[in-house]
Design a protein around this motif. Structure first.
Motif, PDB file in Angstrom:
ATOM      1  N   VAL A  26       1.010  -1.350   0.050  1.00  0.00           N
ATOM      2  CA  VAL A  26      -0.095   0.006   0.053  1.00  0.00           C
ATOM      3  C   VAL A  26       0.807   1.316   0.018  1.00  0.00           C
ATOM      4  O   VAL A  26       0.646   1.999  -0.771  1.00  0.00           O
ATOM      5  CB  VAL A  26      -0.999   0.116   1.209  1.00  0.00           C
ATOM      6  CG1 VAL A  26      -1.799   1.494   1.562  1.00  0.00           C
ATOM      7  CG2 VAL A  26      -2.049  -0.893   1.063  1.00  0.00           C
ATOM      8  N   GLU A  27       2.082   1.261   0.649  1.00  0.00           N
ATOM      9  CA  GLU A  27       2.855   2.306   0.884  1.00  0.00           C
ATOM     10  C   GLU A  27       3.452   2.757  -0.592  1.00  0.00           C
ATOM     11  O   GLU A  27       3.521   3.619  -1.002  1.00  0.00           O
ATOM     12  CB  GLU A  27       3.935   2.162   2.020  1.00  0.00           C
ATOM     13  CG  GLU A  27       3.388   2.283   3.308  1.00  0.00           C
ATOM     14  CD  GLU A  27       4.473   1.986   4.411  1.00  0.00           C
ATOM     15  OE1 GLU A  27       5.492   1.575   4.121  1.00  0.00           O
ATOM     16  OE2 GLU A  27       4.197   2.030   5.470  1.00  0.00           O
ATOM     17  N   LYS A  79       2.109   2.089  -3.204  1.00  0.00           N
ATOM     18  CA  LYS A  79       1.163   2.178  -4.284  1.00  0.00           C
ATOM     19  C   LYS A  79       1.232   0.996  -5.331  1.00  0.00           C
ATOM     20  O   LYS A  79       0.745   1.278  -6.408  1.00  0.00           O
ATOM     21  CB  LYS A  79       1.192   3.538  -4.837  1.00  0.00           C
ATOM     22  CG  LYS A  79       1.083   4.604  -3.773  1.00  0.00           C
ATOM     23  CD  LYS A  79       0.487   5.879  -4.521  1.00  0.00           C
ATOM     24  CE  LYS A  79       0.736   7.122  -3.424  1.00  0.00           C
ATOM     25  NZ  LYS A  79      -0.013   6.776  -2.085  1.00  0.00           N
ATOM     26  N   THR A  95      -6.468  -0.033  -3.132  1.00  0.00           N
ATOM     27  CA  THR A  95      -7.056  -0.193  -1.544  1.00  0.00           C
ATOM     28  C   THR A  95      -8.459  -0.412  -1.619  1.00  0.00           C
ATOM     29  O   THR A  95      -8.949  -0.591  -0.625  1.00  0.00           O
ATOM     30  CB  THR A  95      -6.637   1.114  -0.579  1.00  0.00           C
ATOM     31  OG1 THR A  95      -7.152   2.207  -1.577  1.00  0.00           O
ATOM     32  CG2 THR A  95      -5.117   1.389  -0.577  1.00  0.00           C
ATOM     33  N   SER A 116      -1.814   4.377   3.605  1.00  0.00           N
ATOM     34  CA  SER A 116      -2.599   5.210   2.169  1.00  0.00           C
ATOM     35  C   SER A 116      -2.905   6.716   2.253  1.00  0.00           C
ATOM     36  O   SER A 116      -2.875   7.310   1.178  1.00  0.00           O
ATOM     37  CB  SER A 116      -3.578   4.277   1.640  1.00  0.00           C
ATOM     38  OG  SER A 116      -4.724   4.476   2.385  1.00  0.00           O
TER      39      SER A 116
END
Lengths: 349, 349, 349, 349
Positions: free
Chosen positions: B166-167, B169, B173, B226
């Motif tokens: 998630v960090e 990308k 999400t 996020s």
């Protein structure tokens, strides 16, 4: 309704599937267990391989080529794929074939060739075989087709949970996630390190991630139901128990559909069925609720993520997922009471 | 690096979490096990409750209110939620609190109140506690914060698998599906029918579908990572084994990202870590690979559905998911070797 | 006390015994794991066979004939019987042999030939090998004999329970009944139908009734202890668990001896031992109390039948019953701390 | 042979014994399941407690005092001891009592008082109750006695194995050693820490060594059979499985008797029985051979110690050891086919 007594041959009785079929036929009432084959074990007694099958302990296993097919009405194919279609494809026409292997599950022989890495010796028979997910195929089964292909254990639970929803257009066919869990008997009685007690007890893992052979089977049926090619994520896990299978289907609701619509659709679809039930609202079905029985229990849950729904299904992989559904299919095809041989309650604990 | 010997109190040693923390501290090398409390069992010996903890068999359990906190450096909170924050929130300031309960996991006391159905007695402490997922929180831990909240077992495995993605990308999400499976020890030692052998062996079910308390915890961390509110589907299942936890994360790739990017991102993120490893490509991690150890093993698989990826993670819920991570957090906070007390290899079979 | 680092070869690392020996050596402190052999798997990595052995995952398995013995101090023989003595009997004399197979357990090669249905290729070596039941053989082990034969798992638990009583003449040597129960790992990692999960879970049976190969081994030691030929009833059962072994010894008290005398004799015999303990009076030892550890826990109970006593013993068959005792023997033989590599606490749950 | 349909009350249906009795009656053919009681759960539905009992899911549990006994033919007592006799001792005389608890197993109320630490409220009824080990009590059962006391699970297996040998004077009655092993369901559904999954899986221990309550029950029957007071060593062990019980009887042959005599005596004694079988010579019976069925399988082995014999017996503790034998007793007492409701084959795997 007939009062006949069918004569059934069991082909390939050295595995769990064959043994379970025999166990269930023991007190069927309309069937006599005829020839029992197991080529690699021919000459041994069935009790030697499966001491729990007491009424048949003294039966001698014979080779498939030594079966006298006169008077045999139905043959249960409990052989590995490949071996199955080669034998079953050549049986005399008076014998109804009920195959528990994967060999006649695909309508398209090319797809079969691709998934099972071998070409089909009887492509015409697979093109016309009936996919015997009983509750969703009853009319075709009642016509007593020459070959009935019993679904895989995972597809049985999955399709009972999803197919009516796809047909009713209550869920989207994109991003269908089927996270499945099975006991070890699903892997058969073969001598593989992965099936040893010490390698399966007290632990868990996913297997065949992204490439399990039951995925194309599920896709075939859902594509047919929806009228367009459907892909599914199918991710099975091996759980330290002998029997039982649970599928957790993570689905997107169709535009305008609600979780309650989904529950209602399944309730209506199966309201007259003996073997497919909806769990009480809020209850989460356990494989213990069906162990040793031909039941499938479904449940519907709202997802935390808006617009999604979770459908859970449980079966006993050796009964509704294999030998039980095979007998149910025979019952339907021959006009016997559909529950004959299948009335036992689940064993718990 | 310090050469001190810390004096550690264990609060609530009648459950599996407390027992496991003590087991791991037995040969830590830098820690002395000081007061051990268990209010309902005060006066009994630890060996009476946990015969396997041989070196501490003669230790007498005392009530929490009878602990002399002079000279105690660190307190491991192994109490149920609620009881935990009420006790830990009042400790003298020289005691570093490492809480294994849920009480300090949420930064927002309102969210805590909503999820755990009680208001927090020490909202300021929960606002400033450090969420101790060690590998993703090391700088904050090194500052030796007064309160370290150890993550839940499921969030530990899930966030180690997903948060870096998630960090970076690399995944979307939306529609994050976390299908989780746990052994029975995750439910604790409480006397509930659902935890009896006969109710858990040879079977499987999903539980807390759509409303498990670990879901908001995962969402808190992923939302923070996020920068926007993230919802997750979190669907846990109870598996017939004592220890072990596996999460199967079904994710959509971000536009332009590939499965290989995901694997590479995790490999790089954890390349210097002792306890988080990537399985060899194609291998499917089993909870047996980590049982009894502080390890987390991750694996990345392509989905059949184009544009999707599956990330699997396994931990021992009582070690990396509980007592082990708590000790790891203490090691980081006090400048001890991060692996102290945690070097044992997994037990297999 | 030495400060040397021994170089240890592991011969036959594809089974559970070899893997467990390696696991325990990982953090021994005085031993380096040198060559690792597995002839049928040569060329593969150890991590391929045993993913849980993380620190050695990249080690390549070699053939026994390719070991360079220069600089090797000790060889752990983890091979099947037969293969073991043929290899170990030919090693260079500077290598101390610690054999975990049955090959050097009998002083009488004729008895070996009779029990294992093959003649011994190195009868002189078996005549002089030391039977390494550590607590009962320490002086002979301290002399660093060339060949140490580690006892079978069942004899380990049985003899620790009974031999001191026979030596002290507290029990009669007639009608010694040893009813034993073992987890499945005792049967090894071989591909046998009997070891499959589905054939071992949820059930129980006795095996090798009256003719198990560990009976003559127990008899050899008890005959030596008593000075006269002793017969024992040895009846093992296979229990659905991976690790753990429990022996229930049903004994007749000697004339004038009491149950309390028996308890006292064992308490005194083992009072200075690190690994053999007497359970608190009245407590019934569980294999969970020792799982993953080198411990043996004993307990003494009065029988309902006057004049009789019941002695129970539990071990982890792969540790005290195999790899752990082998390392303990090495420690004693080489003057290392006896507990080196063996300090881990049991894993529970 | 009757064609009646009996009306059966089930008293105490919240435990495994009651649930199993109901499961077996579901398809009995001559019995209607009438009132179902569970005082602490009155008002709940049976499906709430036992979701696997699908045909009875909607039945409402009532209090025992609310049963209308008119038209009830037979009452199955599935209550804890104490509660059982207090209720059953007061039923109207037209109701045949079949008690599955321990309350009517002893002919001597003093012995009952001593073993169960309470005095019997209906000593006359216990003095005249029939001890319903069906195969060894058929004539008394055929007289349709007012109270039938079903034997304990352990005594069922033990006495079927030993009593005919004692009667035939083929074994000595001194030093009878019964080493027994049971699955966890034998301990019931009560909330005890010892019955939790984490406390029972992956381990084994002996319990109630020397003082289990089934020992005096076995002694009562063997004393009666031999005409003199018999003591037995009875040592049960708890095994990590839900169902199944195995007894290993270590016996001394009578002067002049042989192992073959013992085998022959059992073979003849049970040759016409449907539910008691001798295993093929050399085969070792497994509890898997009987799981879910009313069978008892026996086997006879020579001991290594000359003059001794080992007899092994297996049953499913919830069927032949409890609900199944209760139904078998009802069948005999009421002149129904003895196998009615009990024809299911064992479930394996």
């Amino acid at each position: 309704m007939t009062t006949q007594t069918l004569n059934a041959a069991i082909l390939g009785a050295s595995g769990y599937t064959g043994a379970e079929t025999i166990r269930l036929l023991a007190h069927h009432g309309h069937v006599r267990v005829g020839p029992i084959t197991a080529n690699a074990q021919a000459g041994r007694s069935l009790g030697d391989l499966f001491p729990h099958l007491h009424p048949f302990a003294d039966r001698t296993l014979i080779k498939a080529e030594d079966v006298n097919w006169d008077g045999v009405d139905v043959a249960f194919g409990c052989l590995p794929h490949g071996a199955s279609e080669e034998l079953l494809g050549e049986l005399p026409p008076h014998v109804t074939v009920i195959d528990l292997s994967a060999d006649f599950r695909f309508r398209d022989p090319e797809l079969y060739a691709q998934v099972y890495a071998r070409s089909h010796a009887h492509p015409d028979k697979t093109r016309t075989a009936v996919y015997g997910l009983t509750e969703l195929a009853r009319p075709a089964l009642q016509a007593k087709p020459p070959v009935i292909a019993c679904p895989g254990c995972y597809p049985t639970a999955t399709l009972l949970a999803i197919q009516p929803l796809v047909e009713a257009k209550l869920v989207q066919t994109e991003d269908i996630i089927v996270d499945a869990k099975s006991g070890v008997s699903g892997a058969g009685r073969g001598l593989k390190e992965a099936n040893l007690f010490c390698e399966t007890a007290e632990g868990l893992h996913a297997y065949s991630v992204g490439n399990h052979r039951h995925a194309p089977e599920i896709e075939q049926q859902l594509s047919q139901a929806s009228g367009a090619k459907v892909w599914v994520n199918f991710t099975p896990h091996l759980v330290p128990m002998a029997r039982g299978e649970l599928v957790t289907c993570h689905l997107k609701l169709a535009e305008g559909a609600s979780v309650e619509d989904v529950r209602e659709a399944l309730a209506q679809r199966y309201q007259d069925e003996s073997f497919v039930k909806l769990a009480p609202k809020g209850a989460s079905p356990d494989t213990r609720w069906v162990r040793g029985s031909n039941l499938c229990i479904l449940a519907v849950f709202p997802d935390r993520i808006p617009g999604r729904v979770i459908v859970v299904g449980v079966i006993d992989n050796l009964v509704k997922g294999s030998g039980g559904q095979a007998i149910q299919n025979m019952n339907v095809a021959f006009g016997l009471p559909e529950s004959a041989g299948l009335t036992m309650e689940p064993l718990f604990p």
